[in-house]
Design a protein around this motif. Structure first.
Motif, PDB file in Angstrom:
ATOM      1  N   SER A  52       0.810  -1.220   0.000  1.00  0.00           N
ATOM      2  CA  SER A  52       0.000   0.000   0.000  1.00  0.00           C
ATOM      3  C   SER A  52       0.842   1.269   0.000  1.00  0.00           C
ATOM      4  N   PHE A  97      -5.646  -2.123  -2.996  1.00  0.00           N
ATOM      5  CA  PHE A  97      -5.168  -0.863  -2.420  1.00  0.00           C
ATOM      6  C   PHE A  97      -5.166   0.234  -3.485  1.00  0.00           C
ATOM      7  N   TYR A 105      -9.770  -2.153   5.182  1.00  0.00           N
ATOM      8  CA  TYR A 105      -8.585  -2.942   5.547  1.00  0.00           C
ATOM      9  C   TYR A 105      -8.934  -4.389   5.880  1.00  0.00           C
ATOM     10  N   GLY A 152      -5.737  -7.679   8.839  1.00  0.00           N
ATOM     11  CA  GLY A 152      -6.245  -6.434   8.258  1.00  0.00           C
ATOM     12  C   GLY A 152      -6.485  -5.382   9.330  1.00  0.00           C
ATOM     13  N   ARG A 156      -4.573  -1.749   9.979  1.00  0.00           N
ATOM     14  CA  ARG A 156      -5.287  -0.476  10.154  1.00  0.00           C
ATOM     15  C   ARG A 156      -4.764   0.265  11.381  1.00  0.00           C
TER      16      ARG A 156
END
Lengths: 176, 122
Positions: A52, A97, A105, A152, A156
């Protein structure tokens, strides 16, 4: 993050973090929470951060480093499975992304975990020359959803401070 | 600025579908399978041996993998592979259950086998 030096530094750190997480998750014993064939996939956090913030090439490079680590420590089979699952998963997370701002996420974590498992199963099926290994698919689907949601969410939580840290130090460095 | 969220509304739909499939598959594999009667051991993609689960047995394959049949169940007990996913998979008893040792290219798959006692005795 425009400074090339900082990008290289972040890449190196993420590569090292991926290996350490990879090693640590190997210490989790097989149990109801970690069925046979499943992995926590914590090193995916490092890959997702790379995909990302740094782009597809550094992310794939980390995948390659992970596969090399698996090859050295756990043999050819583990290396091949890690590489194939890793590449499929990394490309998928990068596309999400890059092109899907509406995907959160958590789902990116879940989808990349599932792609990792699909890639690994495909390699396993080719290696044993038998599609019966797909019998592991239900367990891997469940574990992929759980571990993917976890990684995920962790991403985040850790991503904003890491990006901030790098951006701040990068701009400070620029001033001096 | 449009910050990426942890979960979006659309994500909840995606997750709901995935979780539904996962739970359905899990329930099916836990409760929907019948007891197996035979198990097929395949090595390197070829059928190697079919064993009955009715008789306790211990099999050592040429690649060093050890398989045990006990109490209507079958499973890997020994292998030289590093991860031992095969051994950790445990003992299988239901038709459709699978255990695999990828490094040794060995797969055990349990099936219902030949006609059950009910159909033989009418």
């Amino acid at each position: 993050m425009k400074n090339r030096t900082y990008k290289i530094a972040l890449f190196a750190i993420l590569g090292a973090v991926a290996l350490v997480l990879n090693f640590l998750e190997g210490l989790i014993p097989v149990s109801a929470f970690m069925p046979p064939g499943a992995k926590a996939g914590f090193s995916n956090i490092a890959t997702m951060l790379a995909a990302s913030t740094l782009g597809i090439v550094p992310a794939l490079a980390i995948t390659l480093i992970k596969a090399g680590f698996a090859l050295i420590t756990r043999g050819v089979t583990a290396g091949a499975m890690s590489l194939c699952g890793g590449v499929l998963s990394t490309v998928t997370m990068y596309l999400l992304f890059k092109f899907s701002r509406k995907t959160g996420y958590l789902v990116i974590g879940v989808v990349s975990a599932l792609m990792h498992n699909i890639g690994q199963l495909a390699v396993a099926a080719v290696l044993v020359g038998n599609t019966a290994v797909l019998g592991y698919a239900p367990v891997l689907l469940v574990s992929g959803i759980v571990t993917g949601a976890l990684t995920g969410s962790i991403l985040r939580a850790v991503m904003p401070p890491i990006i901030k840290l790098f951006n701040n130090s990068a701009s400070e460095g620029g001033k001096e | 600025m449009n910050e990426r969220k942890l979960v979006t509304k659309r994500d909840i739909a995606v997750l709901a579908v995935l979780v539904f499939f996962a739970i359905a598959l899990l329930l099916f594999f836990r409760f929907g399978l019948k007891d197996g009667r035979t198990a097929l051991i395949s090595v390197d993609g070829r059928d190697y041996l079919t064993v009955s689960l009715d008789k306790d047995d211990e099999i050592t394959l040429e690649n060093g993998v050890k398989i045990i049949v006990s109490d209507g169940k079958i499973g890997f007990t020994e292998s030289d592979c590093p991860d031992l996913v095969c051994v950790h998979t445990g003992m299988l008893s239901k038709a459709g259950d699978v255990a695999a040792c990828v490094p040794n290219k060995t797969v055990i798959s349990v099936s219902g086998g030949e006609a059950s006692v009910d159909t033989l005795t009418y």
